[in-house]
Design a protein around this motif. Structure first.
Motif, PDB file in Angstrom:
ATOM      1  N   LEU A 195       1.154  -1.242   0.224  1.00  0.00           N
ATOM      2  CA  LEU A 195       0.240   0.097   0.291  1.00  0.00           C
ATOM      3  C   LEU A 195       1.214   1.548   0.060  1.00  0.00           C
ATOM      4  N   CYS A 196       2.359   1.247   0.379  1.00  0.00           N
ATOM      5  CA  CYS A 196       2.796   2.026   1.108  1.00  0.00           C
ATOM      6  C   CYS A 196       3.720   2.427   0.487  1.00  0.00           C
ATOM      7  N   LEU A 257       0.325  -6.313  -6.681  1.00  0.00           N
ATOM      8  CA  LEU A 257       0.039  -5.217  -6.817  1.00  0.00           C
ATOM      9  C   LEU A 257       1.213  -4.763  -8.154  1.00  0.00           C
ATOM     10  N   ALA A 297      -7.607  -2.338  -3.032  1.00  0.00           N
ATOM     11  CA  ALA A 297      -6.512  -1.448  -3.865  1.00  0.00           C
ATOM     12  C   ALA A 297      -6.411  -2.606  -5.007  1.00  0.00           C
ATOM     13  N   ARG A 300      -8.982  -2.545  -7.301  1.00  0.00           N
ATOM     14  CA  ARG A 300      -9.350  -1.282  -8.777  1.00  0.00           C
ATOM     15  C   ARG A 300      -8.303  -1.195  -9.421  1.00  0.00           C
ATOM     16  N   ASP A 302      -4.748  -0.689  -9.196  1.00  0.00           N
ATOM     17  CA  ASP A 302      -3.871  -0.259  -8.225  1.00  0.00           C
ATOM     18  C   ASP A 302      -2.742  -0.128  -7.754  1.00  0.00           C
ATOM     19  N   SER A 306      -0.228   3.533  -3.393  1.00  0.00           N
ATOM     20  CA  SER A 306      -1.090   4.752  -3.714  1.00  0.00           C
ATOM     21  C   SER A 306      -1.529   4.853  -1.685  1.00  0.00           C
ATOM     22  N   MET A 307      -1.059   4.865  -0.901  1.00  0.00           N
ATOM     23  CA  MET A 307      -1.644   5.234   0.026  1.00  0.00           C
ATOM     24  C   MET A 307      -0.072   5.552   0.663  1.00  0.00           C
TER      25      MET A 307
END
Length: 321
Positions: A195-196, A257, A297, A300, A302, A306-307
């Motif tokens: 995510l990060c 991802l 995520a 979608r 992503d 994305s964060m």
């Protein structure tokens, strides 16, 4: 012994290439563009020591393999694909779970008498069809193996010997699930990394997920190798190195991802902690939040990062109030 490696991605592909390079009999099960590339050009294994191409039998499904006595089914798919694979295997084949998480072995034991777990310590990558990358040298990884729920036997010892011949550090262990639960705790941070990205602060969020995971395993009465045991086993064996001028981007969830697969295995990593928490009446809001966000995520499309870590921490904090 023939190794039928089902899932020739980062981990499965590197293991397949190294085993084949050491003279072992290896077949692959892959899918999509990756399968097409392997059939057309062979499996390209990239390592710091140079590239090698392995032209191996490659199948689209386990049902196409043509199973024979002496075969071993090595599962290297993501945990969300395990059940579908198990249903296609002959019921007398030994099943080896070369996978993160701890749910795969349980699923296999419902159907198969001889199940083995491997604790995967193998930094590797698969970001383009037909290509896998071993990111540690000179030893590519540590792959200890044991019977599930416990013990060792001649099959476990032979597989460990074959992996050792292929350049891995591997031994047969009586208590392999203790190691796999310890690895699960480390994999809880995969969601935060995906995510990060590698942003400052992501390690702090991963530490929150790991601490909550330990509390849940303790409440469930599940044993796991201590940090000291894990550190002693790893030692200085795993040395990350650039390969073809490129450094490691991220772990398996990060790579999912990055490839835009639409799915991640967080339901079987962070989700394992959530499941145990619900079964034992303890909270796990941090892991549930990370699981929910990284699954969303992936759906979608992503990419990694994305964060921000601050946004992820805020979401976790909100869930704990």
């Amino acid at each position: 012994m023939r190794f039928v490696i089902i899932g020739a991605g980062a981990v499965g592909g590197v293991v397949a290439g190294r085993l084949a390079g050491s003279g072992a009999d290896v077949a692959l099960v892959a899918r999509g563009a990756h399968l097409e590339a392997i059939r057309r050009d062979g499996l390209l294994l990239r390592q710091a020591s140079g590239d090698s191409v392995h032209r191996l039998p490659a199948y689209a499904t386990p049902g196409e393999v043509g199973w024979r006595p002496g075969d071993v089914a090595v599962l290297a798919v993501k945990s969300n694909d395990t059940q579908g694979v198990l249903e296609q295997l002959p019921r007398d084949v030994p099943v080896v779970c070369l996978q993160n998480g701890v749910a795969n072995e349980r699923a296999a034991l419902r159907l198969f008498p001889d199940v083995y777990g491997i604790c995967v310590m193998l930094p590797s990558a698969h970001l383009e069809p037909g290509v896998v990358v071993a990111q540690c040298a000179p030893v590519p990884g540590i792959l200890d193996i044991g019977r599930v729920p416990g013990g060792t036997d001649e099959t476990a010892r032979e597989i460990a010997a074959r992996l050792t011949k292929a350049g891995f550090v591997s031994e047969a262990r009586d208590d392999i699930m203790r190691s796999k639960y310890a690895k699960l705790l480390k994999n809880l941070g995969n969601a935060a990394e995906a995510l990060c990205g590698k942003a400052d602060g992501v390690d702090e969020v991963a530490a929150v997920l790991g601490a909550e995971g330990r509390a849940v395993l303790d409440a469930a009465g599940i044993g796991y190798a201590s940090d000291a045991e894990d550190k002693a086993r790893r030692g200085d064996i795993l040395q990350l190195v650039p390969v073809a001028g490129e450094t490691r981007g991220g772990g398996s969830t990060w790579q999912s991802l990055a490839r835009g697969t639409g799915a991640v295995e967080a339901d079987y990593l962070n989700g394992e902690i959530v499941l145990l928490a619900r079964l034992h009446g303890v909270p796990a809001p941090a892991n549930e939040t990370a699981r929910r966000l990284v699954v969303a995520a992936a759906h979608r499309g992503d990419g990694p990062g994305s964060m921000t870590p601050a946004e992820l921490k805020a979401a976790i904090d909100a869930a704990t109030r």
